[in-house]
Design a protein around this motif. Structure first.
Motif, PDB file in Angstrom:
ATOM      1  N   VAL A  93      95.456  -7.195 -26.274  1.00  0.00           N
ATOM      2  CA  VAL A  93      95.688  -5.841 -26.761  1.00  0.00           C
ATOM      3  C   VAL A  93      96.468  -5.016 -25.736  1.00  0.00           C
ATOM      4  N   LEU A  97      85.324  -1.012 -33.585  1.00  0.00           N
ATOM      5  CA  LEU A  97      85.596  -2.137 -32.691  1.00  0.00           C
ATOM      6  C   LEU A  97      86.323  -3.248 -33.444  1.00  0.00           C
ATOM      7  N   SER A  98      85.979  -3.459 -34.702  1.00  0.00           N
ATOM      8  CA  SER A  98      86.681  -4.462 -35.502  1.00  0.00           C
ATOM      9  C   SER A  98      88.145  -4.089 -35.668  1.00  0.00           C
ATOM     10  N   ALA A 139      89.899  -4.759 -32.467  1.00  0.00           N
ATOM     11  CA  ALA A 139      90.043  -6.199 -32.261  1.00  0.00           C
ATOM     12  C   ALA A 139      91.213  -6.773 -33.049  1.00  0.00           C
ATOM     13  N   ARG A 140      91.578  -6.125 -34.158  1.00  0.00           N
ATOM     14  CA  ARG A 140      92.690  -6.595 -34.993  1.00  0.00           C
ATOM     15  C   ARG A 140      94.030  -5.997 -34.567  1.00  0.00           C
ATOM     16  N   SER A 152      85.882  -3.024 -22.994  1.00  0.00           N
ATOM     17  CA  SER A 152      85.151  -3.509 -24.165  1.00  0.00           C
ATOM     18  C   SER A 152      86.100  -4.062 -25.228  1.00  0.00           C
ATOM     19  N   VAL A 153      87.211  -3.383 -25.447  1.00  0.00           N
ATOM     20  CA  VAL A 153      88.167  -3.845 -26.449  1.00  0.00           C
ATOM     21  C   VAL A 153      88.863  -5.118 -25.981  1.00  0.00           C
ATOM     22  N   VAL A 209      87.170  -8.485 -26.630  1.00  0.00           N
ATOM     23  CA  VAL A 209      87.279  -9.100 -27.956  1.00  0.00           C
ATOM     24  C   VAL A 209      88.730  -9.263 -28.399  1.00  0.00           C
ATOM     25  N   ASN A 210      89.661  -8.662 -27.648  1.00  0.00           N
ATOM     26  CA  ASN A 210      91.083  -8.710 -27.992  1.00  0.00           C
ATOM     27  C   ASN A 210      91.881  -8.758 -26.692  1.00  0.00           C
TER      28      ASN A 210
END
Length: 384
Positions: A122, A90-91, A94-95, A114-115, A118-119
């Motif tokens: 994306v 997930l990190s 997120a990047r 879900s992605v 946090v992003n």
């Protein structure tokens, strides 16, 4: 012939998280890597991408199948059933600027929703076999159920698959197009996107004139071997020693063909006066052309017909095709480590695609990727 300019690669600075396996997803992400993106390939611990063991033939470190789809990438192995590895995945997402996946990731909190939580910006690309229908899908199956096999093969023979995983390739191209379009839209709006492609839809889109012909008439096309349903001559024709492929797209080309084979009167025959007439009288047309072509071998006819401006060529195997491309100045190969691969097919006047690096060993970059995610390291392009 110059293949590219001297400027930065078109996608320099983009980071792609590749959660895909087998062909369509890895081909799309390798294309992005060729264009300059940093691609991190996430694989299953122990075994990695299924295609690592799809051999023979074998490449330098794994199957040639895997190596032809995964150059220029980093590799990290993560077990999605492990909470710590899930958090790492997930990190990474997120990047990333782009996430590509063809797995069932919802159960692991790595689906689009879900992605995106946090992003938000994306570009998340999902590749499936059949879209919302949760069915297993491989290229061969989709060739069968999607109609391609019904039009491939001899008229009196069994349906046949195409000799390469063409549906996966079409889907990879569609995924790449969708991702690039979404990236452009993001530069305008700042908004992320969920790009969704599936094998069946990509195949149906790739049926082009065959699908439109069915929709216009209600009659399903059938197998015709190497013949074209709407153009003649547009097929293989027998010469003294074997077949030659001849493609005449208009009446002017047909007239030149008749003159080149020494039968100019064919162009004046009412049965062959225009393309619809030639299609209607294909059998006598082919018989007359093959009678003329029997006077010389296929390679000689290729030389003569090409000189006359006719699209014609002998039927080559893959090695001969590579040599032919090289003879035309296309420079078809690229050096990847100690081996050669087919080069990225697009040329640029100003940009320079990334120098390809060998496909990664499984989990080769675990330490570097984890350091990058923690902020302790940068993530440059993989080095040879």
């Amino acid at each position: 012939m110059s293949l590219s300019g001297t400027g930065p690669a078109p996608l320099s600075g983009l980071v792609v998280a590749d959660f895909s396996r087998v062909l369509a997803g890895p081909l799309a992400t390798m294309t992005l890597a060729d264009l300059g993106a940093v691609v991190v390939k996430v694989e299953r611990p122990g075994t990695g991408d299924d295609t690592r063991t799809w051999g023979p033939p074998w490449g330098a470190a794994s199957s040639s199948y895997f190596e032809g789809l995964n150059r220029g990438k980093y590799s990290i192995a993560l077990d999605f059933t492990d909470p710590a590895d899930r958090e790492t995945a997930l990190s990474l997402a997120a990047r990333a600027d782009v996430v590509v996946q063809n797995l069932r990731l919802a159960a692991f909190g790595l689906d689009h929703e879900s992605v995106a939580a946090v992003n938000p910006s994306v570009i998340y690309c999902s590749i499936t076999g059949f879209g919302p229908a949760d069915l297993p899908g491989y290229d061969f199956l989709v060739q069968a159920v999607g109609g391609l096999m019904s039009i491939t093969g001899q008229a009196d023979g069994d349906p046949l698959k195409v000799g390469v995983a063409l549906v996966d390739v079409l889907t990879a191209k569609d995924a790449t197009i969708g991702i690039l379009a979404a990236l452009h839209r993001r530069t305008v709006t700042g908004q992320g996107e969920h790009v969704q492609v599936d094998l069946l839809s990509s195949l149906l889109g790739g049926l082009v004139n065959q699908a439109s012909g069915y929709l216009a008439t209600g009659a399903a096309p059938t197998r015709m071997g190497n013949r074209h349903p709407s153009i003649a001559p547009y097929e293989t024709l027998r010469c003294a020693d074997g077949p030659i492929a001849v493609a005449c797209g208009n009446d002017r080309q047909f007239t030149r063909l008749c003159a080149a084979v020494g039968a100019p009167s064919l162009a004046e025959d009412p049965r062959f006066a225009d393309n619809p007439s030639r299609v209607a009288h294909r059998e006598p047309l082919v018989a007359a052309l093959e009678e003329a072509l029997a006077a010389a071998p296929a390679a000689e006819w290729e030389r003569r017909l090409t000189a006359a401006g006719i699209a014609a060529g002998v039927v080559r195997d893959i090695g001969q095709a590579i040599d032919h491309a090289r003879s035309l100045g296309l420079d078809p190969l690229t050096k990847v480590g100690e081996t050669q691969q087919i080069r990225h097919p697009i040329r640029y006047a100003y940009a320079r695609p990334k120098t390809p690096t060998p496909p990664p060993a499984l989990n080769e970059h675990d330490t570097l990727i984890r350091s990058w995610l923690s902020g302790a390291a940068t993530l440059p392009h993989p080095s040879p």
